[in-house]
Structure formats: C-alpha cells, structure tokens
Design a protein around this motif. Structure first.
Motif, PDB file in Angstrom:
ATOM      1  N   THR A 302       0.834  -1.193   0.000  1.00  0.00           N
ATOM      2  CA  THR A 302       0.000   0.000   0.000  1.00  0.00           C
ATOM      3  C   THR A 302       0.876   1.254   0.000  1.00  0.00           C
ATOM      4  OG1 THR A 302      -0.140  -0.174   2.387  1.00  0.00           O
ATOM      5  CG2 THR A 302      -1.992  -1.033   1.136  1.00  0.00           C
ATOM      6  N   GLY A 303       0.352   2.319  -0.566  1.00  0.00           N
ATOM      7  CA  GLY A 303       1.115   3.563  -0.623  1.00  0.00           C
ATOM      8  C   GLY A 303       0.302   4.606  -1.345  1.00  0.00           C
ATOM      9  N   GLU A 304       0.824   5.818  -1.432  1.00  0.00           N
ATOM     10  CA  GLU A 304       0.122   6.881  -2.141  1.00  0.00           C
ATOM     11  C   GLU A 304       0.979   7.408  -3.276  1.00  0.00           C
ATOM     12  OE1 GLU A 304      -1.163   9.975   0.529  1.00  0.00           O
ATOM     13  OE2 GLU A 304      -3.052   8.948   0.937  1.00  0.00           O
ATOM     14  N   VAL A 305       0.344   7.802  -4.371  1.00  0.00           N
ATOM     15  CA  VAL A 305       1.062   8.404  -5.488  1.00  0.00           C
ATOM     16  C   VAL A 305       0.314   9.647  -5.965  1.00  0.00           C
ATOM     17  CG1 VAL A 305       1.984   6.171  -6.288  1.00  0.00           C
ATOM     18  CG2 VAL A 305      -0.144   7.056  -7.283  1.00  0.00           C
ATOM     19  N   GLN A 306       0.995  10.448  -6.794  1.00  0.00           N
ATOM     20  CA  GLN A 306       0.357  11.640  -7.346  1.00  0.00           C
ATOM     21  C   GLN A 306       0.147  11.489  -8.847  1.00  0.00           C
ATOM     22  OE1 GLN A 306       3.065  14.826  -6.292  1.00  0.00           O
ATOM     23  NE2 GLN A 306       1.930  15.191  -4.398  1.00  0.00           N
ATOM     24  N   PHE A 307      -0.925  12.081  -9.343  1.00  0.00           N
ATOM     25  CA  PHE A 307      -1.112  12.149 -10.798  1.00  0.00           C
ATOM     26  C   PHE A 307      -1.825  13.453 -11.139  1.00  0.00           C
ATOM     27  CE2 PHE A 307      -5.051  10.227  -9.324  1.00  0.00           C
ATOM     28  CZ  PHE A 307      -6.034  10.706 -10.168  1.00  0.00           C
ATOM     29  N   LEU A 308      -1.878  13.758 -12.429  1.00  0.00           N
ATOM     30  CA  LEU A 308      -2.501  15.007 -12.881  1.00  0.00           C
ATOM     31  C   LEU A 308      -3.697  14.724 -13.767  1.00  0.00           C
ATOM     32  CD1 LEU A 308       0.560  17.103 -14.177  1.00  0.00           C
ATOM     33  CD2 LEU A 308      -0.628  17.387 -11.983  1.00  0.00           C
ATOM     34  N   ILE A 309      -4.696  15.616 -13.734  1.00  0.00           N
ATOM     35  CA  ILE A 309      -5.728  15.596 -14.767  1.00  0.00           C
ATOM     36  C   ILE A 309      -5.450  16.803 -15.659  1.00  0.00           C
ATOM     37  CG2 ILE A 309      -8.191  15.553 -15.281  1.00  0.00           C
ATOM     38  CD1 ILE A 309      -8.724  14.761 -12.377  1.00  0.00           C
ATOM     39  N   THR A 310      -4.991  16.539 -16.892  1.00  0.00           N
ATOM     40  CA  THR A 310      -4.685  17.639 -17.802  1.00  0.00           C
ATOM     41  C   THR A 310      -5.692  17.623 -18.951  1.00  0.00           C
ATOM     42  OG1 THR A 310      -3.304  16.391 -19.335  1.00  0.00           O
ATOM     43  CG2 THR A 310      -2.232  17.211 -17.341  1.00  0.00           C
ATOM     44  N   LYS A 311      -5.573  18.599 -19.824  1.00  0.00           N
ATOM     45  CA  LYS A 311      -6.430  18.659 -21.007  1.00  0.00           C
ATOM     46  C   LYS A 311      -6.280  17.384 -21.827  1.00  0.00           C
ATOM     47  CE  LYS A 311      -7.181  21.533 -25.099  1.00  0.00           C
ATOM     48  NZ  LYS A 311      -6.499  20.759 -26.138  1.00  0.00           N
ATOM     49  N   GLU A 312      -5.045  16.851 -21.844  1.00  0.00           N
ATOM     50  CA  GLU A 312      -4.769  15.646 -22.633  1.00  0.00           C
ATOM     51  C   GLU A 312      -5.274  14.381 -21.966  1.00  0.00           C
ATOM     52  OE1 GLU A 312      -2.320  17.989 -21.985  1.00  0.00           O
ATOM     53  OE2 GLU A 312      -2.618  18.924 -23.951  1.00  0.00           O
ATOM     54  N   GLY A 313      -5.522  14.470 -20.661  1.00  0.00           N
ATOM     55  CA  GLY A 313      -5.976  13.279 -19.932  1.00  0.00           C
ATOM     56  C   GLY A 313      -5.194  13.056 -18.657  1.00  0.00           C
ATOM     57  N   ILE A 314      -5.153  11.808 -18.207  1.00  0.00           N
ATOM     58  CA  ILE A 314      -4.414  11.464 -16.993  1.00  0.00           C
ATOM     59  C   ILE A 314      -2.922  11.452 -17.320  1.00  0.00           C
ATOM     60  CG2 ILE A 314      -4.067   9.664 -15.234  1.00  0.00           C
ATOM     61  CD1 ILE A 314      -6.900  10.892 -15.137  1.00  0.00           C
ATOM     62  N   ARG A 315      -2.132  12.105 -16.488  1.00  0.00           N
ATOM     63  CA  ARG A 315      -0.687  12.167 -16.734  1.00  0.00           C
ATOM     64  C   ARG A 315       0.040  12.179 -15.392  1.00  0.00           C
ATOM     65  NH1 ARG A 315      -2.457  11.302 -21.021  1.00  0.00           N
ATOM     66  NH2 ARG A 315      -1.976  12.236 -23.061  1.00  0.00           N
ATOM     67  N   ASP A 316       1.393  12.074 -15.468  1.00  0.00           N
ATOM     68  CA  ASP A 316       2.214  12.193 -14.256  1.00  0.00           C
ATOM     69  C   ASP A 316       2.625  13.638 -14.056  1.00  0.00           C
ATOM     70  OD1 ASP A 316       2.539   9.493 -13.254  1.00  0.00           O
ATOM     71  OD2 ASP A 316       3.567   9.098 -15.143  1.00  0.00           O
ATOM     72  N   PRO A 317       2.810  14.059 -12.796  1.00  0.00           N
ATOM     73  CA  PRO A 317       3.373  15.398 -12.570  1.00  0.00           C
ATOM     74  C   PRO A 317       4.807  15.416 -13.097  1.00  0.00           C
ATOM     75  CG  PRO A 317       2.534  14.424 -10.529  1.00  0.00           C
ATOM     76  CD  PRO A 317       2.556  13.335 -11.550  1.00  0.00           C
ATOM     77  N   GLU A 318       5.279  16.589 -13.483  1.00  0.00           N
ATOM     78  CA  GLU A 318       6.680  16.728 -13.912  1.00  0.00           C
ATOM     79  C   GLU A 318       7.572  16.325 -12.746  1.00  0.00           C
ATOM     80  OE1 GLU A 318       7.855  18.387 -16.851  1.00  0.00           O
ATOM     81  OE2 GLU A 318       5.818  18.590 -17.698  1.00  0.00           O
ATOM     82  N   GLU A 319       8.631  15.606 -13.070  1.00  0.00           N
ATOM     83  CA  GLU A 319       9.552  15.158 -11.998  1.00  0.00           C
ATOM     84  C   GLU A 319      10.287  16.371 -11.446  1.00  0.00           C
ATOM     85  OE1 GLU A 319      10.477  11.291 -11.564  1.00  0.00           O
ATOM     86  OE2 GLU A 319       8.347  11.694 -11.809  1.00  0.00           O
TER      87      GLU A 319
END
Ligand code: GTP
Ligand code: MG
Length: 319
Positions: A302-319
């Motif tokens: 178990t753990g937590e992660v981050q993601f983005l909702i952008t115009k293009e769709g689901i993406r990762d935050p910039e490293e």
C-alpha cells in the motif's frame, strides 16, 4: 477468450428450454457457465442444485478446466491476466502495472477527484495496441449519472494521435436509470455485446448511485447490500470468463461515528471490499493534482502516489 466449439446444448441435460433460461440471465456460452454458481443456475433454470453442479462441472470439463486446480495451473491462468495503462506511470505502478483483466478495480473519492476522468482514459487506452499498454479491444460504458462525455474522450484520443471517430465508435454506452436496469444490462445484454464488440473493459460509473438512491432506509440496507453483492459477482464472472477488466467508481459518504481522522468511507461497504480486487481512493490536491492510494489489495504494497488531470488526460506530474 470465447471458444466457439461448444454451445450450451452440448451439455447432457441442457436442452433448448434450459439453454434459453440460462441465456436469459446472460449465460450465453460455456465460459460464463463454468464461472457460475450452482445456486444461481438452479434458480434460473428451475433445476436442483445437484443437477446445476453437474452441468457446471461438465462445462468445465468441455473447456478443459478441472474442478480442482493445482496452484501451478492457477498461476498459469493468472499469467493470462492483462493490463491496461492509465497513462500515468505512478498510477500504473500503484496498480502493479495498470488496470488488470480478470479483476474489478474500484476507485472511490469525493466529487471532482478524478474517478470519471480515469474511466475515460481507460476507455481510450483499452483500444490501443498491446505494445502501447492497451488490449486492442473495446469498451462498454455503463453510465448511471449521465456524466459520460464524448467530447472529453475525443480530447484524450486526439492527444494520443488516435482516430477519434474510431475511438468513439468503439465505446458502447448504456445509460441506465435504476438499480434494476443496471443489473439487467450486466446480466442480459452485456454478454452479447462483449462477444459482438470484442469488449476488453467494462466501466460502471457509478456502481453505487442507483442502489444508494433506491434503498434508502436502514431497513433496506441488507437488501441493498445483497443486490450489490450479486451485481458485483456478475461483473466478476464476466471479467473471468472473457479475460476483461472491470472498472467501477464509487462515491463516499460521511461516516457519522468518526470524530478524528478521515471521516469518509466508500458507499457499499463490505460487498465491494470483498469482491473488488483493487480499491483505490482518490483525493483532490492543489489545482489539477490528485492523490491516489491503494485501500487494500492482497498482493500489492500500500502507498500513495500523485497524478494530474490535464487537457490531454491522466498524466504524471513533472519530476
Ligand atoms: P463525481 O462524479 O462528481 O463524484 O466526481 P469524479 O471523481 O468522477 O470527478 P471527475 O473525474 O469528473 O473529475 C472532474 C475534474 O477533472 C474537474 O474538476 C477538473 O479538475 C478535471 N477535468 C475535467 N476535464 C478537464 C479538462 O479538460 N482539463 C483539465 N485540466 N482538467 C479537467
Ligand atoms: Mg464522476
């Protein structure tokens, strides 16, 4: 994968009439029959549970599935499980590679936490070829809240350089208006659509809204849970029989007796926890940033992660 060699009537004791009764509850082929429970078959076909059990065993035998399986063949079957990418490496990692076939993946969270957006992304991604994280198959979307958006799907498909018309054509949307309608779509119509349209992903957005609206009082809670339980079992059976992924969304409610900590819990409680193989909670963070965490899963940390909702769709935050 559907095997066309045998039909229901190839099973001794299953005549035209029994076959018809089985088809009425969405059992169109031996795969689905082999994944059914004797109680369910007995009830549907008006036969004893003993006979039902024999019919199921025969279906398994014809398919080369044995009633008893050793751990190695279970491993083999699990190895056939496939994944659909979420378009976020973080989320994929959280899920052990993506959203799995032969399993139910549930997200729960507040409004705008990204549950539906993730569904849209998966409906697009399932159509991509395997080497791009898809299954090269199509999507059945069961919309209970009227929030399906072809426009949003188009944006996501365009961002991936896909043929928008084709992507939209390959998402079959069922708008359901009540819990019984929702159950009927899964039981009666889904199996046929799955075969005809080569469905690799079923989305139910949301799984609980209708049940919650219709079974309100405390006295109705037990019935609601039982119906929801049976509904989820049918979805799981489709996931197993056709090696497809099921993605369901769920709202949260305030838990009245929690004073400290997070006072929200997913609706539906035990049945969903018991049957969903992957349960992810989604939380809003700053702007278009979202947090996802694994509520519980037998084989993942178990753990937590981050993601983005952008115009293009689901993406990762910039490293
Ligand atoms: P409920 O169904 O209301 O419980 O919420 P949900 O969890 O399904 O929320 P959903 O997935 O619909 O997320 C909605 C959020 O996604 C919006 O508040 C926006 O933050 C984001 N979003 C939707 N469309 C776009 C878009 O085109 N661009 C960007 N950047 N964000 C979007
Ligand atoms: Mg939604």
């Amino acid at each position: 994968m559907p095997m066309e060699e045998y039909s229901l009537e190839d099973i001794p004791g299953v005549g035209e009439k029994t076959a018809k009764k089985l088809m009425d509850i969405g059992i169109l082929d031996l795969q689905t029959l082999a994944h059914s429970s004797p109680v369910e078959i007995a009830r549907a076909a008006d036969i004893s549970e003993d006979v039902a059990e024999k019919i199921i065993s025969k279906a398994k035998e014809l398919l080369g599935l044995t009633v008893f399986e050793d751990a190695l063949s279970i491993l083999d079957r699990e190895k056939n499980a496939l994944r659909i990418t979420t378009s976020s490496k973080n989320l994929d990692k959280l899920l052990g590679g993506g959203v799995w076939t032969q399993a139910i993946t549930e997200t729960w969270g507040h409004f705008a936490s990204g549950k539906t957006q993730l569904g849209f992304q998966l409906a697009v991604n399932v159509q991509r070829p395997m080497e791009e994280g898809g299954l090269g198959r199509n999507c059945l979307w069961i919309d209970t809240e009227g929030t399906f958006s072809s426009l949003r799907i188009s944006q996501m498909a365009e961002a991936l350089g896909m043929d928008i018309q084709k992507v939209l054509k390959n998402i079959i949307v069922a708008k359901v208006t009540s819990a019984s309608h929702q159950m009927e779509v899964v039981e009666k119509y889904a199996p046929k659509i799955i075969k005809e349209k080569d469905i690799g992903l079923i989305v139910v957005d949301s799984i609980t809204a209708n049940f919650r609206a219709e079974y309100i009082g405390r006295g109705e809670l037990a019935e609601r849970q039982q119906k929801l339980n049976s509904h989820l079992h049918k979805l799981k059976r489709l996931a197993d029989a056709y090696n497809l992924a099921v993605y369901v969304t769920n709202q949260v409610m305030m838990k009245p007796d929690v004073i400290f900590g997070d006072a929200t819990v997913p609706i539906g409680g035990t049945p969903i926890a018991h049957i969903s193989n992957y349960r992810i909670y989604l939380k809003k963070s700053k702007g278009n940033l979202r947090i996802a965490g694994l509520a519980d899963a037998s084989n993942l940390e178990t753990g937590e992660v981050q993601f983005l909702i952008t115009k293009e769709g689901i993406r990762d935050p910039e490293e």
